[in-house]
Design an enzyme around this catalytic site. Sequence first.
Site, PDB file in Angstrom:
ATOM      1  N   GLY A  46      76.018  28.424 -61.901  1.00 51.17           N
ATOM      2  CA  GLY A  46      76.041  28.719 -60.589  1.00 51.17           C
ATOM      3  C   GLY A  46      77.713  28.281 -60.178  1.00 51.17           C
ATOM      4  N   GLN A  51      85.053  26.952 -55.235  1.00 51.94           N
ATOM      5  CA  GLN A  51      85.389  26.597 -56.413  1.00 51.94           C
ATOM      6  C   GLN A  51      86.747  27.230 -56.799  1.00 51.94           C
ATOM      7  OE1 GLN A  51      81.120  25.991 -57.792  1.00 51.94           O
ATOM      8  NE2 GLN A  51      82.265  24.437 -59.174  1.00 51.94           N
ATOM      9  N   CYS A  91      79.070  20.165 -62.986  1.00 53.97           N
ATOM     10  CA  CYS A  91      79.751  20.932 -62.099  1.00 53.97           C
ATOM     11  C   CYS A  91      80.843  21.484 -62.792  1.00 53.97           C
ATOM     12  CB  CYS A  91      79.922  20.423 -60.764  1.00 53.97           C
ATOM     13  SG  CYS A  91      80.838  21.454 -59.620  1.00 53.97           S
ATOM     14  N   LEU A  92      81.127  22.473 -62.730  1.00 52.97           N
ATOM     15  CA  LEU A  92      82.416  23.467 -63.394  1.00 52.97           C
ATOM     16  C   LEU A  92      83.653  22.848 -62.899  1.00 52.97           C
ATOM     17  CD1 LEU A  92      81.585  27.260 -63.434  1.00 52.97           C
ATOM     18  CD2 LEU A  92      81.412  25.431 -65.164  1.00 52.97           C
ATOM     19  N   HIS A 133      73.175  22.511 -54.707  1.00 50.69           N
ATOM     20  CA  HIS A 133      74.430  22.121 -55.309  1.00 50.69           C
ATOM     21  C   HIS A 133      75.270  23.034 -54.737  1.00 50.69           C
ATOM     22  CE1 HIS A 133      77.004  20.763 -58.713  1.00 50.69           C
ATOM     23  NE2 HIS A 133      77.661  21.830 -58.404  1.00 50.69           N
ATOM     24  N   GLU A 134      75.256  24.171 -54.864  1.00 50.82           N
ATOM     25  CA  GLU A 134      76.144  25.372 -54.463  1.00 50.82           C
ATOM     26  C   GLU A 134      76.581  25.354 -53.008  1.00 50.82           C
ATOM     27  OE1 GLU A 134      77.778  26.062 -56.614  1.00 50.82           O
ATOM     28  OE2 GLU A 134      76.397  25.738 -58.553  1.00 50.82           O
ATOM     29  N   HIS A 137      78.642  22.576 -51.897  1.00 51.40           N
ATOM     30  CA  HIS A 137      80.344  23.077 -52.323  1.00 51.40           C
ATOM     31  C   HIS A 137      80.916  24.001 -50.956  1.00 51.40           C
ATOM     32  CE1 HIS A 137      81.315  22.110 -56.287  1.00 51.40           C
ATOM     33  NE2 HIS A 137      80.244  22.882 -56.769  1.00 51.40           N
TER      34      HIS A 137
HETATM   35 NI    NI Z   1      79.419  22.454 -58.696  1.00 48.22          NI
END
Ligand code: NI
Length: 167
Positions: A46, A51, A91-92, A133-134, A137
């Site tokens: 995701g 991000q 998380c990326l 989660h997204e 963000h």
């Molecule tokens: Ni994330």
Amino acid sequence: MAILPILQYPDERLHKVAKKVESITAATRKLVSDMAETMYAAPGIGMAATQIDVHQRIIVIDVSEAHDALLVLINPELIASSGESKCEEGCLSVPGIYDKVERAERVTVSALNAKGEKFTLEAEGLLAVCVQHEMDHLQGKVFVEHLSHLKQVRIRNKLKKRLRETM
Ligand code: NI
């Protein structure tokens, strides 16, 4: 398509609040395909536009094993949530850090797809965790901010140290 650089926590830009997408244009669709390519290349399941330092309410998700079930959520709105689950997240933007976060077990979200069509997503399990989660963000919130203050300090120090070592 292009692979875009991903902001790394604790970058302040991860705390910007994303704005609603007013109209879905060719540029929006290009952004969505770049986000998907960046997510698959990472690899991740995701990604929010936040991000990649684009502060618009756009999310891409693919929790399938074959990476062939891309979900695009533009202007997602939480309609309903129920239950509780505690699942390990990563998380990326916070590489190498994994910890358990409390979330709703099931969520219902309405959003637009890349064609601008409205749809409703009912999610549970990993997909529900990923959606929450997204969506965090887009509000400028990174998953580690659900953890204790002490853990957050440790994570920040660890990532800053790693950043210094790679410079
Ligand atoms: Ni994330």
